[in-house]
Design an enzyme around this catalytic site. Structure first.
Site, short mmCIF file in Angstrom:
data_model
loop_
_atom_site.label_atom_id
_atom_site.label_comp_id
_atom_site.label_asym_id
_atom_site.label_seq_id
_atom_site.Cartn_x
_atom_site.Cartn_y
_atom_site.Cartn_z
N TRP A 1 0.82 -1.22 0.00
CA TRP A 1 0.00 0.00 0.00
C TRP A 1 0.85 1.26 0.00
O TRP A 1 0.42 2.30 -0.51
CB TRP A 1 -1.00 -0.03 1.15
CG TRP A 1 -1.98 -1.14 0.95
CD1 TRP A 1 -2.11 -2.29 1.66
CD2 TRP A 1 -2.94 -1.22 -0.11
NE1 TRP A 1 -3.08 -3.09 1.11
CE2 TRP A 1 -3.61 -2.47 0.03
CE3 TRP A 1 -3.29 -0.38 -1.18
CZ2 TRP A 1 -4.62 -2.87 -0.85
CZ3 TRP A 1 -4.28 -0.78 -2.05
CH2 TRP A 1 -4.94 -2.02 -1.88
N ASP B 1 -1.19 6.78 6.31
CA ASP B 1 -2.33 5.92 5.95
C ASP B 1 -2.58 4.97 7.11
O ASP B 1 -1.79 4.06 7.37
CB ASP B 1 -1.98 5.16 4.67
CG ASP B 1 -3.08 4.21 4.21
OD1 ASP B 1 -4.06 4.03 4.96
OD2 ASP B 1 -2.95 3.64 3.11
N LYS C 1 -12.03 -1.68 7.71
CA LYS C 1 -11.26 -2.62 8.50
C LYS C 1 -11.59 -2.46 9.99
O LYS C 1 -12.05 -3.40 10.62
CB LYS C 1 -9.77 -2.42 8.23
CG LYS C 1 -9.45 -2.58 6.73
CD LYS C 1 -8.06 -2.19 6.38
CE LYS C 1 -7.85 -2.09 4.87
NZ LYS C 1 -8.10 -3.34 4.14
#
Length: 369
Positions: free
Chosen positions: A102, A180, A204
């Site tokens: 990511w 992030d 999540k």
């Protein structure tokens, strides 16, 4: 009906009480005679719910008043593109530390808008560790320093941020840290005031797929950034209270219910304790297997949220997944970029679920030798 323990990385398991409340309110939300997905986002009921959700999130994460809270569609990947557009002047350098899949995606989204400097990367080592902060190559006058707090696929997490903040503050003055937090938000207390931006997808720890969060220091919104359409200007998003266009109302509602659930359960301090216990149980099952299972991440940066692991023989992968599913343990197949297995043990995963997985792993090892 018996619910399985869902170890999927995202969309991920949601609290059962949240799903039950959503089910009960599906036809008549708050007595309005319609579902939340049918009422106007401009109506008094929805506007009140949106304000309530922001207030709850501020309470959950102890967000200071000098930070704005935005809820956006498009996922964390969209914010990876919007943030350089809003925070960096044309041609300005931005520093990125890449610790997994990511982080690499964030680079791809930012590339059209900023001059990228990869300050450090763990790619050469297969993203099994975070490069030593002392060796990071930062740029003087960078617009910001971007990190991925927790890598969902590779299972690498920043566990000690003090050195990161120290290097971001020297030698040319404070550079805002943009992080992030998609897969570790609300997993433990975080000092929001040390970051410039905390952002991520909700699917999540905070709710369902389809809505994202952006917690941004208000002074950073004063940066001119780059030419962009109004819909991509975070100042405009804030001015319209995250309703510059029609928002994902159902997703926002579920996020709000999930945040309320976390507050009622004891908040981030309570979840930090639970998450530490869950991670300890699962890593013990891996490390205590004599090499039957293995996790390849350096111990100091092992993720508490996403635990990738491999069986000693790939031929056992399919039987492991099939038997796990039969035992009520689903979502364990590893990401295609890495293979193997992955157990995501977010806030909504109960400790009983992790213990059930550890017991299954021990039993599988004994039966399959």
């Amino acid at each position: 009906m018996m619910r399985a323990f869902n170890f999927s990385a995202g969309p991920a398991t949601l609290p059962e009480s949240v799903l039950r409340q959503a089910s009960e309110e599906m036809l008549d939300w708050r007595g309005v005679g319609a579902s939340v997905v049918e009422v106007s986002h401009r109506g008094a009921e929805f506007v009140a719910m949106a304000a309530e959700t922001e207030a709850d999130l501020r309470a959950l994460l102890s967000i200071p008043d000098d930070y704005a809270v935005l809820f956006t569609a498009g996922g964390a990947t969209t914010l990876q593109a919007l943030l350089p557009l809003n925070l960096a002047a044309p041609g300005q350098v931005a520093d990125y530390v890449v610790t997994g899949h990511w982080g690499k995606t964030a680079l791809k989204q930012a590339r059209p808008y900023v001059s990228l400097n990869i300050a450090a990367s763990g790619e050469a080592d297969g993203y099994r560790d975070i490069p030593d902060v002392a060796e990071w190559k930062l740029s003087p006058g960078a617009a910001y320093l971007h990190i991925t707090a927790n890598e969902t696929i590779h299972g690498v997490e920043f566990r000690d941020m003090d050195a990161v903040f120290a290097v971001a503050a020297a030698p040319t003055g404070a550079v805002p840290v943009v992080a992030d937090f998609s897969s570790s938000i609300a997993a433990e207390p975080v000092d929001v005031s040390r970051y410039g931006v905390i952002y991520g997808g909700a699917q999540k720890n905070l709710g369902p797929v389809g809505i994202s969060f952006c917690i941004i220091r208000r002074d950073l919104l004063q940066r001119e950034g780059q030419p962009r359409a109004d819909i991509f200007d975070l100042r405009s998003v804030l001015a319209k209270e995250s309703m510059l266009n029609t928002p994902p109302t159902w997703n926002w509602y579920l996020l709000g219910l999930t945040v309320k659930w976390m507050l009622a359960e004891g908040g981030v301090t309570e979840f930090a304790a639970r998450n530490a216990r869950k991670a300890a149980v699962l890593y013990a099952a891996i490390d205590g297997s004599g090499g039957y299972f293995r996790n390849e991440v350096a111990a100091p940066v092992r993720s508490r949220m996403n635990v990738p692991f491999f069986l000693h023989d790939e031929a056992l992968d399919k039987p492991f997944l099939a038997e796990a599913k039969a035992a009520g343990l689903i979502g364990l197949k590893g990401h295609r970029a890495l293979g193997g297995m992955r157990a995501s043990i977010y806030n909504a995963m109960p400790e009983a679920g992790v213990q059930a997985l550890a017991d299954f792993m021990n039993d599988f090892r004994k039966r399959h030798g």
